[in-house]
Write an enzyme that holds these catalytic residues in place. Structure first.
Site, PDB file in Angstrom:
ATOM      1  N   PRO A  78      23.873   9.511   6.535  1.00  0.00           N
ATOM      2  CA  PRO A  78      25.036   9.832   7.373  1.00  0.00           C
ATOM      3  C   PRO A  78      24.853   9.256   8.778  1.00  0.00           C
ATOM      4  O   PRO A  78      23.773   9.388   9.357  1.00  0.00           O
ATOM      5  CB  PRO A  78      25.038  11.367   7.397  1.00  0.00           C
ATOM      6  N   PRO A  79      25.859   8.596   9.321  1.00  0.00           N
ATOM      7  CA  PRO A  79      25.722   8.025  10.667  1.00  0.00           C
ATOM      8  C   PRO A  79      25.259   9.060  11.675  1.00  0.00           C
ATOM      9  O   PRO A  79      25.710  10.206  11.651  1.00  0.00           O
ATOM     10  CB  PRO A  79      27.134   7.539  10.980  1.00  0.00           C
ATOM     11  N   CYS A  80      24.343   8.657  12.536  1.00  0.00           N
ATOM     12  CA  CYS A  80      23.798   9.583  13.528  1.00  0.00           C
ATOM     13  C   CYS A  80      24.883   9.937  14.532  1.00  0.00           C
ATOM     14  O   CYS A  80      25.525   9.064  15.101  1.00  0.00           O
ATOM     15  CB  CYS A  80      22.613   8.938  14.239  1.00  0.00           C
ATOM     16  N   GLN A  81      25.068  11.202  14.754  1.00  0.00           N
ATOM     17  CA  GLN A  81      26.044  11.681  15.729  1.00  0.00           C
ATOM     18  C   GLN A  81      25.662  13.101  16.126  1.00  0.00           C
ATOM     19  O   GLN A  81      24.838  13.728  15.473  1.00  0.00           O
ATOM     20  CB  GLN A  81      27.460  11.649  15.151  1.00  0.00           C
TER      21      GLN A  81
END
Length: 407
Positions: A78-81
């Site tokens: 999952p994209p880092c955010q």
């Protein structure tokens, strides 16, 4: 072939590694249209293009032609955010995974809950596990326990920060991997296979091999005939030929062998950073500036084929995107050899299906490494910069840090 469901697939970095270990990507889900087009260009996987939170788990299983519980592995990064949006649902109410406000992490966890794979791999940046900043990691671990209670699984997640160079990837790249098995079997991460040659010289009995180098990865790739997009321009491009292999702008400070053009540590580490034939590459950047490396030792940007080699992607891949999109997609990807290494360990420890053949994506060590090219003389346009330059004052003491502290 073992069966994989892939989320946040990018252009397939994780998938290529699992493919090399005998897994078939039954479906790949990706939001980015260019990445999806690239996957379609290179593989015949079923591809779902869109936001994970707008695609149901039932649609994912249908595209994969699988029933819940049939997938051997769920993979994805999952994209880092920021994780603040995710924390609202971790209060024992796992139905909040279906909330339309869910982010990428809760999307991954929702698919894990609904598809019930035999194993899963969740990948993220090393910062996910930084001390006192690990709320994202804790959220994931707590969420999996909630999923276990709801659907009766026994996932026991194990996590570790790994440097890909320690496993033969010709690139220093740190990532956190979380692995779990549905039946509760605890996963043991593979032991490193490679190490710094200087450390190996001090331990004659170490079973590890020297790090794979950029030369191991790139030695048989000829110089490009077309230099479009490869010339390093801007204010600093002509300075690159004056910097030795394996060095960066720090060469031109009062602590190294160049001329004093900069203060010590007043720039980013990757500023004018040049590959060394004798070392692994530094981390490939997804969005580099005009003077941000790593650059090729021949004083140019790296080609698509070269970037793929440093990411240990399989040969023969095609790309239709422009330079910026290509760099972004490759810079965000997981090195495929790292994925292959984990996939083989998962087969052996969690799926009872070990492989005996060597890793397919491991670069072959080269016996002969050419010497570095001679350095160019300093261009006249930079000579006005020669002088005494202040060093960086230290963490939290630079101009921008001081400005932020007074706001």
């Amino acid at each position: 072939m073992l069966k994989a469901i892939s989320l946040f697939s990018g252009i397939g970095g994780l998938d290529f590694g699992f493919e090399a270990a005998g897994f078939e990507t039954r479906v790949a889900l990706e939001l980015d249209a260019t990445a999806c087009a690239t996957m379609r260009l290179n593989r015949d996987w079923a591809i779902l293009e869109g936001d994970i939170n707008s695609i149901s788990s039932e649609d994912i299983l249908s595209a994969a032609k699988l029933e819940p519980g049939e997938a051997d592995v769920l993979i994805g990064g999952p994209p880092c955010q920021p994780f603040s949006k995710s924390s609202y649902w971790v209060n024992g109410d796992s139905l909040r995974l279906d909330d339309p406000r869910a982010d990428t992490l809760t999307g991954y966890l929702r698919v894990l809950r609904d598809t019930r794979p035999k194993t899963f791999v969740l990948e993220n940046v090393a910062g996910l596990a930084f001390k006192n900043k690990d709320e994202g990691l804790r959220l994931i671990l707590e969420s999996i326990q909630i999923i276990n209670k709801e659907i009766g699984t026994n996932y026991v997640p194990r996590w570790k920060a790994l440097n890909c160079a320690d496993y033969g990837v010709p690139q220093r790249r740190e990532r956190v991997f979380i692995v779990g098995a549905r039946d509760g079997t605890e996963f043991n991460f593979p032991e490193p296979t490679h190490s710094d040659p200087e450390l190996l010289a001090e331990d004659l009995f170490s079973p590890r091999l020297p790090y794979s180098t950029a030369w191991d990865a790139l030695h048989d790739i000829p110089e490009p005939n077309d230099m479009s997009g490869l010339v390093v321009g801007g204010k600093w491009g002509d300075l690159l030929p004056t910097i030795p292999e394996g060095q960066n702008y720090l060469w031109h400070t009062n602590r190294n062998g160049g001329v004093p053009l900069f203060g010590w540590r007043t720039r980013y580490w990757s500023f004018l950073l040049k590959l060394s034939k004798r070392l692994p590459s530094w981390t490939i950047q997804a969005q580099p500036g005009s003077a941000i490396g790593p650059f090729h030792w021949n004083n140019r940007r790296l080609t698509f084929q070269e970037l793929c080699r440093l990411q240990t992607f399989p040969d023969g891949l095609k790309m239709l995107a422009g330079r910026t999109e290509m760099q972004r997609m490759l810079g965000n990807a997981v090195p495929s050899l790292m994925a292959e290494t984990l996939a083989r360990q998962i087969r052996a420890e969690l799926l009872g299906s070990p492989l005996k053949n060597p890793r397919l994506l491991l670069p072959k060590a080269q016996d002969h490494i050419p010497p570095p090219s001679p350095l160019a003389t300093l261009p006249k346009k930079y000579r006005s910069l020669i002088g005494d330059h202040d060093d960086h004052p230290g963490t939290g003491k630079g101009k921008q840090a001081i400005q932020r502290s007074t706001v």
